[in-house]
Scaffold this motif. Structure first.
Motif, PDB file in Angstrom:
ATOM      1  N   ALA A 128       0.817  -1.216   0.000  1.00  0.00           N
ATOM      2  CA  ALA A 128       0.000   0.000   0.000  1.00  0.00           C
ATOM      3  C   ALA A 128       0.847   1.260   0.000  1.00  0.00           C
ATOM      4  O   ALA A 128       1.807   1.382   0.757  1.00  0.00           O
ATOM      5  CB  ALA A 128      -0.916   0.008   1.218  1.00  0.00           C
ATOM      6  N   LEU A 136      -1.953   1.100  -4.828  1.00  0.00           N
ATOM      7  CA  LEU A 136      -1.965  -0.188  -4.145  1.00  0.00           C
ATOM      8  C   LEU A 136      -1.482  -1.245  -5.142  1.00  0.00           C
ATOM      9  O   LEU A 136      -2.174  -1.567  -6.106  1.00  0.00           O
ATOM     10  CB  LEU A 136      -3.362  -0.538  -3.634  1.00  0.00           C
ATOM     11  N   ASN A 147      -7.679   3.035  -0.124  1.00  0.00           N
ATOM     12  CA  ASN A 147      -7.204   1.655  -0.117  1.00  0.00           C
ATOM     13  C   ASN A 147      -8.298   0.660   0.241  1.00  0.00           C
ATOM     14  O   ASN A 147      -8.273  -0.486  -0.214  1.00  0.00           O
ATOM     15  CB  ASN A 147      -6.043   1.519   0.877  1.00  0.00           C
ATOM     16  N   VAL A 194      -8.940  -2.557  -2.163  1.00  0.00           N
ATOM     17  CA  VAL A 194      -8.849  -3.963  -1.780  1.00  0.00           C
ATOM     18  C   VAL A 194     -10.074  -4.736  -2.265  1.00  0.00           C
ATOM     19  O   VAL A 194      -9.960  -5.830  -2.839  1.00  0.00           O
ATOM     20  CB  VAL A 194      -8.705  -4.101  -0.247  1.00  0.00           C
ATOM     21  N   THR A 242      -5.517  -0.695   4.550  1.00  0.00           N
ATOM     22  CA  THR A 242      -5.478  -1.873   3.682  1.00  0.00           C
ATOM     23  C   THR A 242      -5.607  -3.151   4.503  1.00  0.00           C
ATOM     24  O   THR A 242      -6.340  -4.080   4.131  1.00  0.00           O
ATOM     25  CB  THR A 242      -4.170  -1.888   2.877  1.00  0.00           C
TER      26      THR A 242
END
Length: 399
Positions: free
Chosen positions: A8, A13, A61, A65, A126
């Motif tokens: 991250a 990312l 983030n 994800v 993250t």
């Protein structure tokens, strides 16, 4: 079964998926939402194909994800993730090795975030998102600072009042440790040497962030980044080491406040600050070859600081068996490698210009007559994180 690696940043990312033994990379890519476009772009590359996607609803983030897992599931690679390895830039004094993530670890990471405000908070977001969407997986933190836990006191203690170290924890931490560790182990393989023997290496990680490390017998003796990633070599937008008196002068005589100094030294200095053109080394090279004087000055400053650092690290090592170039600039700029090596024959390092111009990953660029080897190593931080995650996974299962 597979291992997912998440790396991250503040506006990106990176991700990579490996088989359960961390040998084979199944997929990799990056999400970057710091772009000029209104839509965020996801890149995905597998063993057989590559693709890009764009969305306008990704802003952090946590969203990234979820998107990554959705994309992996679409190609039947997201359903069997048994462990997730997370790159953490700063572990402070809390963490000296890869660590299974639990609530206590998360609390400690929150406390150390003030030392890496641009990097650790996105990594924490993250981790929490990955734990939410992959609750059955084991989550592992792998630290950029951990490789340097073995630095000798003479390398991590600063020549300042010793109380600052004792009371405030001010010491050299070092960064890019995952890259330096991977490249030093890979260099030993390329040279056919044992990693823990007397092999003397200088690793030059040259990208938008730059650092150099002396490694002897598999252990770091010195590294250029310090309490923060600002110290050491000149970088894309960071100054690297400068006279601290400059900062005192600017605060006392020009009324600079800490925020101004932070912005100037971290975001407006380095290659960008000197050239006035860009922090992108490729653009600096082009402008320098077009006789732009400030670009030429930036190139010269950058080159000479790398040369002097290699020289000082060679003294600590008592010589060099291998000099390693890695990361974006180190791997992809034959001109920079040539300029740096121009002054190094006195160390027994002689670059083969033909090999240098046609270089590929993990190769030796030195002449036959060179006493030390000059290596180009493709850094594979995600692979290193996957290895460490797999090691902890096996350890936890054996208990």
């Amino acid at each position: 079964m597979s291992i997912l690696v998440l790396n991250a940043g503040s506006s990106t990312l990176k991700y990579a998926l490996f088989d359960e033994l961390a040998h084979e990379q199944l997929a990799r890519g990056v999400i970057d939402w710091q772009t000029q476009s209104e839509k965020v772009r996801l890149e995905l590359q597998t063993q057989s194909a590559s693709q890009t996607q764009s969305r306008s609803d990704i802003s952090n983030n946590r969203d990234a994800v979820k998107w990554i897992l959705h994309v992996l599931a679409d190609i039947n690679l997201g359903e069997s993730i048994r462990a997730v390895g997370h790159r953490i830039v700063h572990g402070g004094t809390y963490f000296c090795q890869p660590t299974l993530i639990n609530e206590q670890v998360l609390q400690s990471l929150e406390q150390v975030s003030k030392l890496a405000p641009l990097h650790n908070p996105p990594a924490l977001m993250t981790i929490k998102a990955a734990q939410k969407y992959l609750p059955e997986a084991m989550h592992v933190a792998v630290f950029d600072t951990a490789f340097f836990a073995d630095l000798p006191p003479s390398a991590y203690v600063y020549p300042i009042p010793y109380e600052w170290y004792e009371q405030y924890g001010i010491r050299r931490f070092g960064f890019h440790g995952i890259s330096h560790q991977y490249c030093s182990t890979r260099a030993a393989e390329v040279l056919g040497r044992q990693y823990d023997d007397s092999l003397r290496l200088v690793i030059c990680h040259l990208g938008n962030g730059c650092s150099a490390t002396a490694v002897h017998g598999g252990r770091p003796l010195a590294t250029t980044m310090g309490f923060t990633p600002l110290e050491g070599l000149m970088m894309g937008t960071r100054s690297g080491s400068i006279d601290p008196g400059i900062l005192i002068y600017l605060m006392k005589q020009k009324d600079f406040d800490p925020e101004q100094l932070d912005q100037s030294l971290n975001h407006q200095s380095g290659l960008l600050g000197v050239s006035g053109i860009s922090s992108d080394f490729r653009q600096i090279e082009q402008a320098s070859q077009a006789k732009n004087e400030r670009a030429q000055l930036a190139m010269k400053l950058f080159t000479e600081r790398i040369q002097s650092t290699i020289g000082s690290l060679a003294v600590l090592l008592g010589g060099i068996d291998g000099l390693v170039f890695t990361a974006g600039i180190g791997e992809h700029s034959p001109l920079l490698r040539s300029c740096v090596c121009d002054k190094l024959p006195f160390l027994g390092l002689k670059l083969d210009e033909v090999k240098n111009q046609s270089a590929h990953a993990d190769c030796d660029l030195a002449t036959i007559q060179s006493a030390g080897r000059i290596l180009l190593i493709q850094t594979r931080e995600e692979h290193m994180i996957a290895r460490e995650t797999e090691r902890l996974l096996e350890l936890s299962q054996s208990r």
